[in-house]
Design a protein around this motif. Structure first.
Motif, PDB file in Angstrom:
ATOM      1  N   TYR A  96       0.830  -1.203   0.000  1.00 50.17           N
ATOM      2  CA  TYR A  96       0.000   0.000   0.000  1.00 50.17           C
ATOM      3  C   TYR A  96       0.870   1.261   0.000  1.00 50.17           C
ATOM      4  O   TYR A  96       0.648   2.186  -0.800  1.00 50.17           O
ATOM      5  N   LEU A  97       1.887   1.288   0.860  1.00 47.60           N
ATOM      6  CA  LEU A  97       2.774   2.447   0.932  1.00 47.60           C
ATOM      7  C   LEU A  97       3.569   2.616  -0.364  1.00 47.60           C
ATOM      8  O   LEU A  97       3.755   3.735  -0.839  1.00 47.60           O
ATOM      9  N   ARG A  98       4.016   1.500  -0.951  1.00 46.88           N
ATOM     10  CA  ARG A  98       4.762   1.580  -2.219  1.00 46.88           C
ATOM     11  C   ARG A  98       3.888   2.139  -3.341  1.00 46.88           C
ATOM     12  O   ARG A  98       4.361   2.905  -4.180  1.00 46.88           O
ATOM     13  N   GLU A  99       2.623   1.729  -3.354  1.00 48.34           N
ATOM     14  CA  GLU A  99       1.707   2.248  -4.374  1.00 48.34           C
ATOM     15  C   GLU A  99       1.525   3.755  -4.222  1.00 48.34           C
ATOM     16  O   GLU A  99       1.531   4.485  -5.213  1.00 48.34           O
ATOM     17  N   LEU A 100       1.368   4.212  -2.992  1.00 49.68           N
ATOM     18  CA  LEU A 100       1.261   5.649  -2.752  1.00 49.68           C
ATOM     19  C   LEU A 100       2.544   6.363  -3.170  1.00 49.68           C
ATOM     20  O   LEU A 100       2.497   7.434  -3.779  1.00 49.68           O
ATOM     21  N   GLN A 101       3.679   5.751  -2.856  1.00 52.21           N
ATOM     22  CA  GLN A 101       4.961   6.334  -3.218  1.00 52.21           C
ATOM     23  C   GLN A 101       5.099   6.420  -4.745  1.00 52.21           C
ATOM     24  O   GLN A 101       5.544   7.431  -5.278  1.00 52.21           O
ATOM     25  N   ASP A 105       2.161  10.241  -3.892  1.00 54.12           N
ATOM     26  CA  ASP A 105       1.086  10.690  -3.013  1.00 54.12           C
ATOM     27  C   ASP A 105       1.275  10.180  -1.580  1.00 54.12           C
ATOM     28  O   ASP A 105       0.325  10.067  -0.826  1.00 54.12           O
ATOM     29  N   LEU A 106       2.511   9.835  -1.220  1.00 52.01           N
ATOM     30  CA  LEU A 106       2.792   9.308   0.106  1.00 52.01           C
ATOM     31  C   LEU A 106       2.964  10.460   1.089  1.00 52.01           C
ATOM     32  O   LEU A 106       3.713  11.397   0.848  1.00 52.01           O
ATOM     33  N   ARG A 107       2.246  10.357   2.211  1.00 50.45           N
ATOM     34  CA  ARG A 107       2.317  11.370   3.258  1.00 50.45           C
ATOM     35  C   ARG A 107       2.700  10.717   4.585  1.00 50.45           C
ATOM     36  O   ARG A 107       2.516   9.521   4.766  1.00 50.45           O
ATOM     37  N   GLU A 108       3.194  11.529   5.487  1.00 50.49           N
ATOM     38  CA  GLU A 108       3.557  11.013   6.805  1.00 50.49           C
ATOM     39  C   GLU A 108       2.357  10.358   7.487  1.00 50.49           C
ATOM     40  O   GLU A 108       2.489   9.339   8.153  1.00 50.49           O
ATOM     41  N   ASP A 127       0.108   8.639   6.176  1.00 49.01           N
ATOM     42  CA  ASP A 127      -0.093   7.284   5.647  1.00 49.01           C
ATOM     43  C   ASP A 127       0.757   6.276   6.422  1.00 49.01           C
ATOM     44  O   ASP A 127       0.293   5.175   6.717  1.00 49.01           O
ATOM     45  N   ILE A 128       1.969   6.666   6.744  1.00 51.78           N
ATOM     46  CA  ILE A 128       2.848   5.779   7.511  1.00 51.78           C
ATOM     47  C   ILE A 128       2.324   5.639   8.935  1.00 51.78           C
ATOM     48  O   ILE A 128       2.340   4.548   9.506  1.00 51.78           O
ATOM     49  N   GLU A 129       1.809   6.716   9.497  1.00 48.75           N
ATOM     50  CA  GLU A 129       1.200   6.649  10.829  1.00 48.75           C
ATOM     51  C   GLU A 129       0.007   5.698  10.815  1.00 48.75           C
ATOM     52  O   GLU A 129      -0.179   4.918  11.751  1.00 48.75           O
ATOM     53  N   LEU A 130      -0.787   5.762   9.755  1.00 48.17           N
ATOM     54  CA  LEU A 130      -1.954   4.888   9.639  1.00 48.17           C
ATOM     55  C   LEU A 130      -1.541   3.423   9.559  1.00 48.17           C
ATOM     56  O   LEU A 130      -2.159   2.560  10.197  1.00 48.17           O
ATOM     57  N   VAL A 131      -0.487   3.136   8.811  1.00 54.48           N
ATOM     58  CA  VAL A 131       0.001   1.759   8.709  1.00 54.48           C
ATOM     59  C   VAL A 131       0.449   1.257  10.077  1.00 54.48           C
ATOM     60  O   VAL A 131       0.122   0.131  10.465  1.00 54.48           O
ATOM     61  N   CYS A 132       1.176   2.082  10.805  1.00 48.72           N
ATOM     62  CA  CYS A 132       1.586   1.698  12.166  1.00 48.72           C
ATOM     63  C   CYS A 132       0.357   1.380  13.018  1.00 48.72           C
ATOM     64  O   CYS A 132       0.317   0.364  13.717  1.00 48.72           O
ATOM     65  N   SER A 133      -0.631   2.234  12.939  1.00 47.38           N
ATOM     66  CA  SER A 133      -1.860   2.029  13.696  1.00 47.38           C
ATOM     67  C   SER A 133      -2.570   0.746  13.267  1.00 47.38           C
ATOM     68  O   SER A 133      -3.022  -0.034  14.106  1.00 47.38           O
ATOM     69  N   ASN A 134      -2.667   0.526  11.966  1.00 50.60           N
ATOM     70  CA  ASN A 134      -3.333  -0.674  11.445  1.00 50.60           C
ATOM     71  C   ASN A 134      -2.679  -1.952  11.946  1.00 50.60           C
ATOM     72  O   ASN A 134      -3.358  -2.957  12.173  1.00 50.60           O
ATOM     73  N   LEU A 135      -1.358  -1.911  12.101  1.00 48.32           N
ATOM     74  CA  LEU A 135      -0.622  -3.095  12.534  1.00 48.32           C
ATOM     75  C   LEU A 135      -0.440  -3.154  14.050  1.00 48.32           C
ATOM     76  O   LEU A 135       0.145  -4.096  14.565  1.00 48.32           O
TER      77      LEU A 135
END
Length: 69
Positions: free
Chosen positions: A30-35, A39-42, A44-52
């Motif tokens: 997901y992050l690679r696709e945004l990258q 369209d990758l934002r900080e 998005d990375i925070e959301l991934v941390c939260s999701n996991l």
């Protein structure tokens, strides 16, 4: 961050190591696709941390993975 990220995901998501790896791979994709779309934002990375179920301290892990480290 000494503990294995897969073990942390297992604990937070109540899953086995195979599922945890699948979750991690999915979020990285997901992050690679945004990258790739530039369209990758900080947040998005925070959301991934939260999701996991990971602390925000793990943002650096994802930044390094996206950078190829």
């Amino acid at each position: 961050m000494g503990e294995n990220i897969i073990d942390l995901i297992c604990n937070s998501c109540s899953c086995d190591k195979t599922e945890a790896q699948e979750y991690l791979d999915s979020e990285l994709q997901y992050l690679r696709e945004l990258q790739d779309m530039d369209d990758l934002r900080e947040s998005d990375i925070e959301l991934v941390c939260s999701n996991l179920g990971l602390d925000l301290d793990y943002q650096e892990y994802f930044i390094n993975r996206l950078a190829g480290a």
